[in-house]
Each structure stands twice: as structure tokens, then as C-alpha cells.
Design a protein around this motif. Structure first.
Motif, PDB file in Angstrom:
ATOM      1  N   UNK A   1     -36.079  29.492  10.748  1.00  0.00           N
ATOM      2  CA  UNK A   1     -37.306  28.689  10.930  1.00  0.00           C
ATOM      3  C   UNK A   1     -38.082  29.080  12.189  1.00  0.00           C
ATOM      4  N   UNK A   2     -37.358  29.609  13.194  1.00  0.00           N
ATOM      5  CA  UNK A   2     -38.012  29.864  14.491  1.00  0.00           C
ATOM      6  C   UNK A   2     -38.584  31.296  14.470  1.00  0.00           C
ATOM      7  N   UNK A   3     -39.819  31.386  13.997  1.00  0.00           N
ATOM      8  CA  UNK A   3     -40.473  32.690  13.773  1.00  0.00           C
ATOM      9  C   UNK A   3     -40.912  33.410  15.063  1.00  0.00           C
ATOM     10  N   UNK A   4     -41.154  32.714  16.231  1.00  0.00           N
ATOM     11  CA  UNK A   4     -41.790  33.449  17.346  1.00  0.00           C
ATOM     12  C   UNK A   4     -41.010  34.686  17.803  1.00  0.00           C
ATOM     13  N   UNK A   5     -39.690  34.565  17.934  1.00  0.00           N
ATOM     14  CA  UNK A   5     -38.913  35.678  18.498  1.00  0.00           C
ATOM     15  C   UNK A   5     -39.002  36.914  17.618  1.00  0.00           C
ATOM     16  N   UNK A   6     -38.752  36.730  16.323  1.00  0.00           N
ATOM     17  CA  UNK A   6     -38.737  37.930  15.465  1.00  0.00           C
ATOM     18  C   UNK A   6     -40.153  38.470  15.262  1.00  0.00           C
ATOM     19  N   UNK A   7     -41.150  37.566  15.262  1.00  0.00           N
ATOM     20  CA  UNK A   7     -42.524  38.044  15.070  1.00  0.00           C
ATOM     21  C   UNK A   7     -42.973  38.850  16.286  1.00  0.00           C
ATOM     22  N   UNK A   8     -42.648  38.357  17.464  1.00  0.00           N
ATOM     23  CA  UNK A   8     -43.007  39.081  18.688  1.00  0.00           C
ATOM     24  C   UNK A   8     -42.279  40.441  18.741  1.00  0.00           C
ATOM     25  N   UNK A   9     -40.984  40.431  18.349  1.00  0.00           N
ATOM     26  CA  UNK A   9     -40.213  41.687  18.365  1.00  0.00           C
ATOM     27  C   UNK A   9     -40.816  42.692  17.390  1.00  0.00           C
ATOM     28  N   UNK A  10     -41.243  42.200  16.223  1.00  0.00           N
ATOM     29  CA  UNK A  10     -41.825  43.112  15.224  1.00  0.00           C
ATOM     30  C   UNK A  10     -43.137  43.706  15.745  1.00  0.00           C
ATOM     31  N   UNK A  11     -43.913  42.913  16.456  1.00  0.00           N
ATOM     32  CA  UNK A  11     -45.172  43.436  17.033  1.00  0.00           C
ATOM     33  C   UNK A  11     -44.840  44.529  18.060  1.00  0.00           C
ATOM     34  N   UNK A  12     -43.807  44.263  18.867  1.00  0.00           N
ATOM     35  CA  UNK A  12     -43.431  45.241  19.906  1.00  0.00           C
ATOM     36  C   UNK A  12     -42.949  46.542  19.267  1.00  0.00           C
ATOM     37  N   UNK A  13     -42.228  46.444  18.140  1.00  0.00           N
ATOM     38  CA  UNK A  13     -41.763  47.661  17.460  1.00  0.00           C
ATOM     39  C   UNK A  13     -42.956  48.408  16.872  1.00  0.00           C
ATOM     40  N   UNK A  14     -43.809  47.665  16.178  1.00  0.00           N
ATOM     41  CA  UNK A  14     -44.912  48.294  15.467  1.00  0.00           C
ATOM     42  C   UNK A  14     -45.922  48.941  16.411  1.00  0.00           C
ATOM     43  N   UNK A  15     -46.145  48.295  17.551  1.00  0.00           N
ATOM     44  CA  UNK A  15     -47.181  48.797  18.467  1.00  0.00           C
ATOM     45  C   UNK A  15     -46.587  49.298  19.785  1.00  0.00           C
ATOM     46  N   UNK A  16     -45.277  49.600  19.737  1.00  0.00           N
ATOM     47  CA  UNK A  16     -44.576  49.989  20.966  1.00  0.00           C
ATOM     48  C   UNK A  16     -45.217  51.148  21.700  1.00  0.00           C
TER      49      UNK A  16
ATOM     50  N   UNK B   1     -27.943  28.934  26.171  1.00  0.00           N
ATOM     51  CA  UNK B   1     -27.260  29.504  24.990  1.00  0.00           C
ATOM     52  C   UNK B   1     -27.826  28.900  23.699  1.00  0.00           C
ATOM     53  N   UNK B   2     -28.108  27.614  23.735  1.00  0.00           N
ATOM     54  CA  UNK B   2     -28.692  26.985  22.540  1.00  0.00           C
ATOM     55  C   UNK B   2     -30.074  27.573  22.249  1.00  0.00           C
ATOM     56  N   UNK B   3     -30.818  27.860  23.314  1.00  0.00           N
ATOM     57  CA  UNK B   3     -32.127  28.474  23.077  1.00  0.00           C
ATOM     58  C   UNK B   3     -31.965  29.857  22.449  1.00  0.00           C
ATOM     59  N   UNK B   4     -30.973  30.617  22.908  1.00  0.00           N
ATOM     60  CA  UNK B   4     -30.720  31.928  22.282  1.00  0.00           C
ATOM     61  C   UNK B   4     -30.407  31.744  20.800  1.00  0.00           C
ATOM     62  N   UNK B   5     -29.651  30.687  20.474  1.00  0.00           N
ATOM     63  CA  UNK B   5     -29.322  30.421  19.058  1.00  0.00           C
ATOM     64  C   UNK B   5     -30.585  30.052  18.272  1.00  0.00           C
ATOM     65  N   UNK B   6     -31.471  29.278  18.896  1.00  0.00           N
ATOM     66  CA  UNK B   6     -32.744  28.926  18.237  1.00  0.00           C
ATOM     67  C   UNK B   6     -33.488  30.200  17.827  1.00  0.00           C
ATOM     68  N   UNK B   7     -33.450  31.177  18.734  1.00  0.00           N
ATOM     69  CA  UNK B   7     -34.188  32.429  18.469  1.00  0.00           C
ATOM     70  C   UNK B   7     -33.651  33.176  17.246  1.00  0.00           C
ATOM     71  N   UNK B   8     -32.432  32.830  16.813  1.00  0.00           N
ATOM     72  CA  UNK B   8     -31.828  33.463  15.616  1.00  0.00           C
ATOM     73  C   UNK B   8     -32.150  32.691  14.343  1.00  0.00           C
ATOM     74  N   UNK B   9     -32.717  31.504  14.469  1.00  0.00           N
ATOM     75  CA  UNK B   9     -32.912  30.649  13.292  1.00  0.00           C
ATOM     76  C   UNK B   9     -34.011  31.198  12.386  1.00  0.00           C
TER      77      UNK B   9
END
Ligand code: AVI
Length: 318
Positions: free
Chosen positions: A55-70, A45-53
Motif C-alpha cells: 500500500x505504501x507506494x512512495x518508496x518504490x515509486x521514488x526508487x523507480x524514478x531514480x532508476x529510470x532517470x539515474x 524499524x517499523x518505518x522501514x517495514x512500512x516502506x515494504x508494504x
């Protein structure tokens, strides 16, 4: 289809093997605890919270790539895959891909089975037409998939740059094992974090409100449960920073004072400032990431990145 039921890996009594692995790590000259022990139910659960931070760019950056190049990702994979999600956690990353990939079967695997079971039950309600199976497995050392997992068109999903938590040598071996689990029509869709400026990396692993610190410190509570040790979390502080020589972010726990940790049959003294190494998160150049996949036996690699080239989503055929 109902989800498959597995024995709850977290409810089992601590196995002798786990306790002995932990003891060996704590008694090493440079004490270490494997990052897989970060993921009990609270750690997940804490890791899921990290993904919302922020500062923690990997999750949202990866999601944006998946949307853009889906559309391109979906074209590469094709429909009707057996989507095997490694380290599924909340299953959120896979769920975002369902409308694009239209998998025939979804197999979610995670060491933290309690958390996975809840996630997959929720997901099954949203996507009742997809056959779903949840497996509580530690796939870091070996990957034995049970017969319930179809062999046709296996698409392994390994998002979030979890590959970075292995050393490059371990990563190559792991990718080789994945390749061995694929027929000629199998493939891997993987997210790999790229090298970037150290300040961004430092902040991502030592955030302002201390969620990553809690995530790291929680490993001590988990270890206490697993081996009967008496770690006092208040005596430790989180450290997370980029080590440019090794191209990796390191997480450590540092003793705030001189202390002794005891467990049945043993103990270790820690001097003030002494550390326990809990995680590495390797950051790759794009060419090195592609090289890693090729050395693991994958071919015809396709890479998508974000405009800042912070993160790579790679589709690699077996
Ligand atoms: C799961 N893994 C890819 C995360 C990472 O970035 O290495 C774990 C993590 N550790 C601290 N923050 C997030």
C-alpha cells in the motif's frame, strides 16, 4: 574511513526541554505529539517495514524514478559531492545512489542515532572507499553541521517526501536553511509526494496488516520513556486518512474509551473518541512543489516523475 562517533541521542536522560514540549502538546486543546517522536529505534524499524508494504507506494515509486532517470540525475549532480542524507534511517536510499553519484563524502544524519549507527557500519563495509560520517541530530529546527562535513559541492539528499511532514510554511523555512548551508555549487535532491486519489492515500497510511498502526501507536511507548507518562497503548486506536481541504494525510491516535494519562506533575483526561494528532503528510501538486523550492531560495529546478505522476524527484541548484 571509520564512521564518526557521536553521543547516543536515545540514551541520554529525557531533557527538560523534550518533556516540556511533550507536556505542552498533550495539554493543548487539540492534543498533539510531534511526528519526530515516532522515530525511536523500534519506530525507525517499523518505518522501514512500512516502506515494504504494497500500500505504501512512495518508496518504490521514488526508487523507480531514480532508476529510470539515474543517468540524468547523476549528470545534474556530477561526481565528488559531499552527500548529506537528511533522515538517513537505514541509509538504503542513499546507498542505491552511490554507484550513480560517486560521492566523495557521505554524511548520514538521523534523530534515531542507534539505528543510524548500525546502518552506517554495514554500509561502510560495502563502500569502503567512501568517507562516511553518522550524526545523531534533530535537524528539524536548526541545521548546524560540524566541521567534519566538507563545504565543497554539498548535495543535500532529502528523499521519501519527508518534507511533507512539515507544514508548507515550515517547509519553506527549512528549505531556506538548507539553501544557507550550500555554497554556489551546492544543491538539493528531494523527493516530494504528489496529490492523488484519496483511496490510494488512505490505504497507504492505514495498511491492511497494521504496520502503520503499530508505527503510530509506538509513539506512546516512546513518549512514556521520554516524559514518564503512563500511556496504555491498548486504549488507543490508529487513524490515518487524507484530508482534502488541507491536502494532507493526517495520522491520529484515538481513545478507545474514556481514560486519564498521568505523568510526573500532570495529567490529561481523554473522552472516548478524542484524538491526539501525531503526523501530517502534505501532498503537493507538481507546480506547488517547484514553487516551494523556489521560495526556499533554490533555482534551476529539474523535475522527474513516474508515469502516473504520483511522486516527484527534484534536483534544485542553490
Ligand atoms: C517519513 N514520512 C515521509 C512518512 C510519510 O509518508 O509521511 C512517514 C509515514 N507516516 C506514516 N507512514 C509513513
Amino acid at each position: 574511513m571509520p564512521t564518526s562517533s557521536q553521543p547516543d541521542a536515545r540514551d541520554e536522560r529525557p531533557s527538560a526541554a523534550i518533556a516540556s514540549e511533550l507536556r505542552a502538546g498533550l495539554l493543548a486543546r487539540e492534543a498533539a505529539i510531534s511526528p519526530k517522536f515516532l522515530y525511536d529505534a523500534l519506530g525507525s524499524r517499523l518505518f522501514e517495514a512500512i516502506c515494504e508494504l504494497p500500500e505504501y507506494y512512495p518508496t518504490r515509486t521514488e526508487a523507480a524514478i531514480a532508476v529510470r532517470h539515474g543517468a540524468e540525475i547523476a549528470r545534474a549532480a556530477g561526481p565528488g559531492t559531499t552527500l548529506i542524507d537528511l533522515g538517513a534511517g537505514s541509509c538504503a536510499k542513499a546507498a542505491r545512489l552511490f554507484p550513480l553519484l560517486h560521492p566523495a563524502q557521505y554524511v548520514a544524519i538521523d534523530i534515531s542515532y542507534d539505528f543510524l549507527r548500525e546502518s552506517i557500519e554495514r554500509l561502510q563495509q560495502r563502500f569502503p572507499h567512501i568517507e562516511m560520517t553518522g550524526l545523531g541530530l534533530d535537524f528539524s529546527e536548526r541545521l548546524d553541521l560540524p566541521g567534519v562535513v566538507r563545504t565543497e559541492k554539498r548535495l543535500f539528499l532529502y528523499p521519501g517526501s519527508s518534507i511533507g511532514n512539515y507544514t508548507p510554511e515550515q517547509a519553506r523555512a527549512f528549505l531556506g536553511r538548507l539553501r544557507d548551508q550550500c555554497d554556489d555549487d551546492g544543491a538539493l535532491l528531494i523527493g516530494i509526494d504528489l496529490v492523488k486519489d484519496p483511496a490510494t492515500l488512505d490505504a497507504a497510511y492505514d495498511d491492511a496488516i497494521g504496520v502503520t498502526a503499530a508505527f503510530n501507536l509506538n509513539i506512546l511507548r516512546h513518549v512514556n520513556q521520554l516524559m514518564g507518562s503512563d500511556f496504555n497503548v491498548a486504549q488507543w486506536r490508529h487513524r490515518g486518512f487524507f484530508n482534502p481541504d488541507q491536502s494532507r494525510v493526517e495520522m491520529h491516535l484515538e481513545a478507545r474509551e474514556a481514560l486519564t494519562v498521568r505523568w510526573p506533575g500532570g495529567e490529561r483526561l481523554f473522552a472516548v473518541g478524542e484524538r491526539i494528532h501525531t503526523e501530517n503528510s502534505y501532498k503537493y501538486r507538481q507546480s506547488a512543489a517547484v514553487g516551494l523550492l523556489e521560495q526556499g531560495g533554490f533555482r534551476s529546478v529539474h523535475v522527474w516523475t513516474d508515469p502516473d505522476q504520483w511522486f516527484a524527484v527534484i534536483y534544485a541548484r542553490a
